[in-house]
Design an enzyme around this catalytic site. Structure first.
Site, mmCIF file in Angstrom:
data_model
loop_
_atom_site.group_PDB
_atom_site.id
_atom_site.type_symbol
_atom_site.label_atom_id
_atom_site.label_comp_id
_atom_site.label_asym_id
_atom_site.label_seq_id
_atom_site.Cartn_x
_atom_site.Cartn_y
_atom_site.Cartn_z
ATOM 1 N N ARG B 61 -42.116 -36.057 -43.648
ATOM 2 C CA ARG B 61 -43.061 -35.300 -42.761
ATOM 3 C C ARG B 61 -42.983 -34.124 -42.946
ATOM 4 N NH1 ARG B 61 -41.391 -35.421 -37.085
ATOM 5 N NH2 ARG B 61 -39.849 -36.224 -38.035
ATOM 6 N N CYS B 150 -20.412 -32.210 -30.289
ATOM 7 C CA CYS B 150 -20.356 -30.652 -29.810
ATOM 8 C C CYS B 150 -19.328 -30.700 -28.719
ATOM 9 C CB CYS B 150 -21.713 -30.413 -29.437
ATOM 10 S SG CYS B 150 -22.532 -31.706 -28.521
ATOM 11 N N GLN B 177 -24.322 -29.919 -20.218
ATOM 12 C CA GLN B 177 -24.902 -29.921 -21.529
ATOM 13 C C GLN B 177 -26.349 -29.678 -21.926
ATOM 14 O OE1 GLN B 177 -22.011 -33.801 -22.580
ATOM 15 N NE2 GLN B 177 -23.312 -33.180 -24.337
ATOM 16 N N GLY B 181 -28.307 -30.142 -27.824
ATOM 17 C CA GLY B 181 -27.955 -31.280 -28.181
ATOM 18 C C GLY B 181 -28.648 -32.439 -28.628
ATOM 19 N N HIS B 264 -23.359 -25.529 -24.164
ATOM 20 C CA HIS B 264 -22.695 -26.558 -23.250
ATOM 21 C C HIS B 264 -21.760 -25.623 -22.403
ATOM 22 C CE1 HIS B 264 -25.067 -29.426 -25.525
ATOM 23 N NE2 HIS B 264 -23.996 -30.064 -25.996
#
Lengths: 358, 358
Positions: B61, B150, B177, B181, B264
């Site tokens: 794509r 993370c 968060q 993420g 975060h």
């Protein structure tokens, strides 16, 4: 405007008996134009509270404006020393400074005060009440009842049903507090700061001390130099201990302001004196009035501010044995509750209902 | 385009010596058009990494588009089995399924892989590395190095400097968060959902399962039926244990998605084997590379996503003795770190730098 009280002082020592003479009190709302003030009116109306007359009080700045109540428009008057003549019940939500000055004046004028500020919450002769948790303490009031800090009110709704079955030994909490806790102006600042951010325009914060668009920050209450805890954390912990009647309960809490408009959430690790299974906790919470268990693991559906906003119940979910405590004595929970309702206005009106024996 | 490696395989057992033959490797980025992919390029460029050649790989794509690198526009090619010919280092950030399939192909083609997915993180022969914390474990790799989750990367940056001085006995964590993420599409969904909310338009969420505008929700990773923990929580805990080399450390964690764009935050209660004072912790953290202490009580200035975004350092503050533990063995901390940098791209590039002895 309907009836007023036949004997206002009967409110002072109301015992909930059916023959109380109170029919429809004259109610004053101090801080009527604030976020909580508006919700107080909505709660009274929605719950069909028999309001005899309504007196809306605010600062000189807001005086002269009107607010809707039912089909009426009610004028907002300036709060003054003589504002409480004929008032049966005064609901205060204009900050601790206003409460400290005017609540005694209201009481002297014959009114019963339900105070949403922190002014009297730790005063021994003022009950600090979440009706579902410690409603019985209302009997000891001397004219003033304190409405708890929003975090304490929402947190104790989740803790109390568990504590009754298995005494709580300690609590670790991290909050996700919405703009509404800082008032209507903070909610508007969140909206405006976010709109500016999305349009890449500069925005200068005026209400809160830090940028709020897509950001979060430690609660801006002053920090206690010795403990390093902020005022919000110390209030939430001290009031939780008082409401649960657990004067020595250790509570570690971190209060954080998140970019959410009006419901507070809390992540909790709760240690008990004995192991409590998630199933037992779920049953206890499901049976507790004012609590709704939202704990669908398969659908990943748990308490969220979007579903707690405008809702009376406190939502509790993510109920599981906390892996931070291998002994199995600790449960993890996630809670969301409307800061303006159970965290403020609804709880105040529920106190009033109990006082009037409704 | 600069030099390529004289001997790609020398990367495999790099010991950090000065005479390593690696000058400027050919680097492939798998998932180049994603949020982390873009940051990987920025990190390489910003840190002056000697990129010999850059091969950008993505799904069919995205193939044919170009991305800027320095003054160049680099074409994005479709990821295929033959994409790794001549590649010295492949940085993977396209999800665990892609990594499981293509990382072995890249290794077979002679490339060294740094994988940002969860595919290999718990595999014994794959080091899971935060360079400042356990960089020495890199020596044991067999072609693949795993870049941590993370939350684990950001959390261990705050925990490790303390753990070295006073072994950690347990951790309670609640996360805040950001959208990043969940990828670039989630960040865009947060922006669009919020704009729609502000304009009172309906918006249908497509990337995340819950409304995101001014809302938060439990992390949408699948829930483990037995423990009730979600996949993100289990990953963050297991990886933290592995990175700290504390296989039995009890970690209770609640992972929550908040309407923040890219950093975060984590509220931590950390119990140690001995009392650790806030001053000692502050000193240890201030001396730790990659950590910045932001802990100004008087100015109410603590770690915030707005100040962690785009910043290499992990910010640590709210350092205080946790009132949830009267023994004084527990510290409370609040941490913010850029999910796309230390939580992903920066850490991967730092791993690469260590492998190349830079």
């Amino acid at each position: 405007m309907l009836n007023t009280l036949s004997n206002p002082n009967s409110l002072r020592h109301d015992d909930g008996s059916a023959d109380t003479p109170v029919i429809a009190p004259m109610i004053a709302i101090v801080g009527a134009t604030g976020a909580v003030g508006v919700e107080l009116m909505r709660c009274l109306e929605k719950r069909g509270f028999p309001v005899g007359a309504l007196r809306l009080l605010a600062s000189a700045r807001s005086a002269g404006s009107t607010l809707p109540y039912g089909a009426d428009q009610v004028q907002v008057d300036e709060l003054r020393d003589d504002s409480f003549a004929g008032v049966d019940v005064a609901l205060f939500s204009a900050g601790a400074t206003i409460s400290r000055r005017y609540a005694p004046i209201a009481v002297a004028a014959g009114a019963m005060v339900v105070d949403n500020s922190s002014a009297f919450r730790m005063q021994a002769d003022v009950p600090l009440v979440v009706p579902e948790v410690n409603g019985a303490t209302l009997a000891g009031h001397n004219g003033i009842v304190a409405n708890p800090n929003c975090v304490a009110a929402i947190m104790t709704m989740a803790l109390a049903p568990l504590h009754r079955a298995a005494p709580i030994r300690r609590v670790f909490a991290a909050t996700y507090q919405s703009a509404s806790g800082a008032g209507a102006a903070a909610m508007e600042e969140l909206r405006q700061a976010t709109a500016a951010h999305l349009e890449d325009r500069p925005f200068e914060a005026k209400v809160l001390p830090h940028p709020y668009a897509f950001n979060l920050f430690s609660h801006n209450a002053d920090i206690d130099g010795e403990s390093g805890y902020n005022g919000e954390e110390l209030k939430a912990a001290a009031e939780t201990r008082r409401i649960l009647d657990t004067p020595d309960l250790p509570i570690g809490i971190t209060c954080v302001r998140v970019p959410v408009l009006r419901a507070h959430s809390i992540a909790l690790s709760v240690e008990f004196g004995r192991p409590v299974s998630p199933d037992e906790a779920r049953d206890l919470l499901a049976a507790a009035p004012g609590v709704r268990v939202v704990d669908d693991r398969a659908a990943n559906h748990f308490p969220m501010p979007s579903e707690a906003s405008g809702v009376d119940d406190v939502l509790v979910g993510r109920i599981r044995t906390d892996l931070g405590d291998p002994s199995g004595h600790t449960l993890a929970l996630f809670v969301s509750g409307d800061q303006l309702l159970k965290g403020a206005a609804l709880n105040a009106v529920q106190i009033l209902e109990r006082l009037l024996g409704r």
